[in-house]
Design a protein around this motif. Structure first.
Motif, PDB file in Angstrom:
ATOM      1  N   LEU A 241      -9.211   8.237  -3.037  1.00 26.95           N
ATOM      2  CA  LEU A 241      -8.483   7.144  -2.386  1.00 26.95           C
ATOM      3  C   LEU A 241      -9.426   6.012  -2.016  1.00 26.95           C
ATOM      4  O   LEU A 241      -9.090   4.829  -2.162  1.00 26.95           O
TER       5      LEU A 241
ATOM      6  N   ASP B  78       0.865  -1.188   0.000  1.00 24.94           N
ATOM      7  CA  ASP B  78       0.000   0.000   0.000  1.00 24.94           C
ATOM      8  C   ASP B  78       0.897   1.232   0.000  1.00 24.94           C
ATOM      9  O   ASP B  78       1.218   1.800   1.044  1.00 24.94           O
TER      10      ASP B  78
ATOM     11  N   SER C  43       1.987   8.577   2.737  1.00 26.23           N
ATOM     12  CA  SER C  43       1.355   9.502   3.684  1.00 26.23           C
ATOM     13  C   SER C  43       2.045   9.449   5.042  1.00 26.23           C
ATOM     14  O   SER C  43       2.200  10.480   5.713  1.00 26.23           O
TER      15      SER C  43
ATOM     16  N   LEU D  29       0.326   4.273  -1.014  1.00 29.73           N
ATOM     17  CA  LEU D  29      -0.306   5.504  -0.562  1.00 29.73           C
ATOM     18  C   LEU D  29      -0.230   5.635   0.954  1.00 29.73           C
ATOM     19  O   LEU D  29       0.038   6.716   1.491  1.00 29.73           O
TER      20      LEU D  29
ATOM     21  N   ILE E 150      -4.845  11.698  -5.120  1.00 27.17           N
ATOM     22  CA  ILE E 150      -4.965  12.271  -3.779  1.00 27.17           C
ATOM     23  C   ILE E 150      -5.611  13.660  -3.808  1.00 27.17           C
ATOM     24  O   ILE E 150      -5.668  14.340  -2.781  1.00 27.17           O
TER      25      ILE E 150
ATOM     26  N   LYS F 248      -9.126   2.246  -3.412  1.00 27.03           N
ATOM     27  CA  LYS F 248      -8.938   1.129  -2.493  1.00 27.03           C
ATOM     28  C   LYS F 248      -9.990   0.046  -2.714  1.00 27.03           C
ATOM     29  O   LYS F 248      -9.676  -1.147  -2.680  1.00 27.03           O
TER      30      LYS F 248
ATOM     31  N   THR G 151      -4.205   6.471   6.711  1.00 33.85           N
ATOM     32  CA  THR G 151      -3.778   7.385   5.646  1.00 33.85           C
ATOM     33  C   THR G 151      -4.427   8.757   5.835  1.00 33.85           C
ATOM     34  O   THR G 151      -3.773   9.791   5.685  1.00 33.85           O
TER      35      THR G 151
END
Length: 367
Positions: A327, A11, A17, A13, A321, A331, A247
């Motif tokens: 997001l 992951d 983050s 992202l 983003i 996901k 996140t």
């Protein structure tokens, strides 16, 4: 060690983050107030509710019904996209995506030769972001701007109505470019749904919405809803994407820390002085830190309210983003099609860029 590496590489992202949040701590003092706990609490409750709804089979039932009224893949994408657009006005963009994306992806699983399923998913996300901009409570940035600038209801709807009209024009144009192929008739009977369980989950969903719309303190109503859902099926607690929640927290922390920098404050004050600079600046900023933090960061330093309103709402288009709702959509898609993440991101970026350029040109002329 391999498990640790896999945890962070699976992951990116989440990992990015986290890295940004850690770096930001060297530039500003961490404050718990930077975290919007209402967003975190409500998102957790909604994710848990959707997990229970999906397990009950409601999504499969709705998928079958949508297939019944959609003769072609173009009609299917149009129907789910418009449903996302109008439902997000009341349910917020996050809820619309959390609720409808699983339904849409459940349908695509039933149509193996559907070659434009990514386009449909991307349009669904775009529609939810755009539709949520019509009401002050449709998304967090509008709620913040409506309150911060003490906007009148008439003024708000004058701005949001233009956004609504332009959004529908762009969406209907996009449908014309959607490939059209017939959907085979589904012969299987519709699955049966336990009406008592539907009533129970509907009641809990109402509880959560009371918190979302500030009709009841979220820090009381959401925990109650989570406890009730846990009693109903404790196993669904394992299905919640806790890394997505983390996140969100990391983004809030990073924005809060960077906003404390005097150089950042001076830069914003200097740059966001005209309609044009505020409009394009808020769009650009949204691409990097998402539109909700961009609105919170810029609002105290500019009086160009209309430009900021259009900028952060249009700014939800673009990068993955640019809107935190993006997001969520990504996901969910990744959960259904884990091997198509790269292809999804490429097409998402391309389609969003077209929308972003088109909206930027139109609303620059309207300013």
């Amino acid at each position: 060690m391999k498990r640790i590496v896999a945890f962070f590489t699976n992951d990116l992202l989440f990992s990015l983050s986290l890295l940004i949040a850690l770096i930001s701590c060297f530039f500003g003092k961490f404050s718990i107030e930077s975290i919007d706990f209402k967003v975190i609490f409500c998102l957790f409750g909604l994710m848990l509710l959707v997990a229970n709804i999906e397990k009950l089979g409601i999504l499969t039932y709705l998928a079958e019904k949508l297939i019944d009224i959609s003769a072609t893949t173009r009609a299917l994408i149009r129907n789910i996209t418009l449903l996302a657009f109008f439902s997000s006005m009341l349910l917020t963009n996050d809820v619309a995506i959390l609720s409808l994306m699983p339904i849409y992806l459940t349908i695509t699983k039933k149509i193996p030769d559907m070659n434009n399923k990514i386009l449909g998913a991307v349009l669904l996300i775009i529609a939810a972001n755009l539709g949520s901009s019509f009401f002050p409570f449709g998304n967090p940035q509008n709620l913040f701007l409506f309150s911060y600038y003490s906007l009148s209801t008439v003024t708000f709807f004058q701005w949001s109505l233009l956004l609504l009209i332009v959004s529908l024009v762009f969406l209907f144009l996009s449908f014309l470019w959607t490939k059209k192929s017939r959907i085979p008739k589904q012969m299987a009977p519709l699955p049966t749904i336990d009406k008592r369980k539907i009533s129970y989950l509907s009641l809990i969903g109402l509880f959560i919405l009371l918190g979302v719309f500030d009709l009841f303190p979220y820090y009381i109503i959401i925990p109650i809803a989570v406890i009730l859902l846990g009693i109903y099926d404790v196993g669904t607690l394992k299905q919640v994407d806790y890394r997505l929640l983390a996140t969100f927290v990391f983004f809030f922390v990073a924005v809060g820390n960077f906003a404390q920098l005097e150089s950042v404050s001076l830069l914003i004050k200097k740059q966001f002085t005209t309609n044009s600079a505020t409009f394009f600046g808020s769009i650009a900023l949204s691409q990097v830190i998402s539109n909700v933090p961009a609105a919170i960061l810029v609002a105290p330093f500019t009086t160009q309210t209309q430009a900021l309103f259009w900028g952060v709402n249009v700014g939800g288009l673009g990068t993955i983003i640019a809107s935190l709702a993006n997001l969520i959509g990504f996901k969910i898609y990744k959960q259904y099609y884990p091997n198509q993440s790269k292809e999804f991101l490429i097409k998402f970026s391309g389609i969003n860029l077209i929308f972003l350029v088109g909206f930027a040109v139109v609303f620059r002329l309207l300013l």
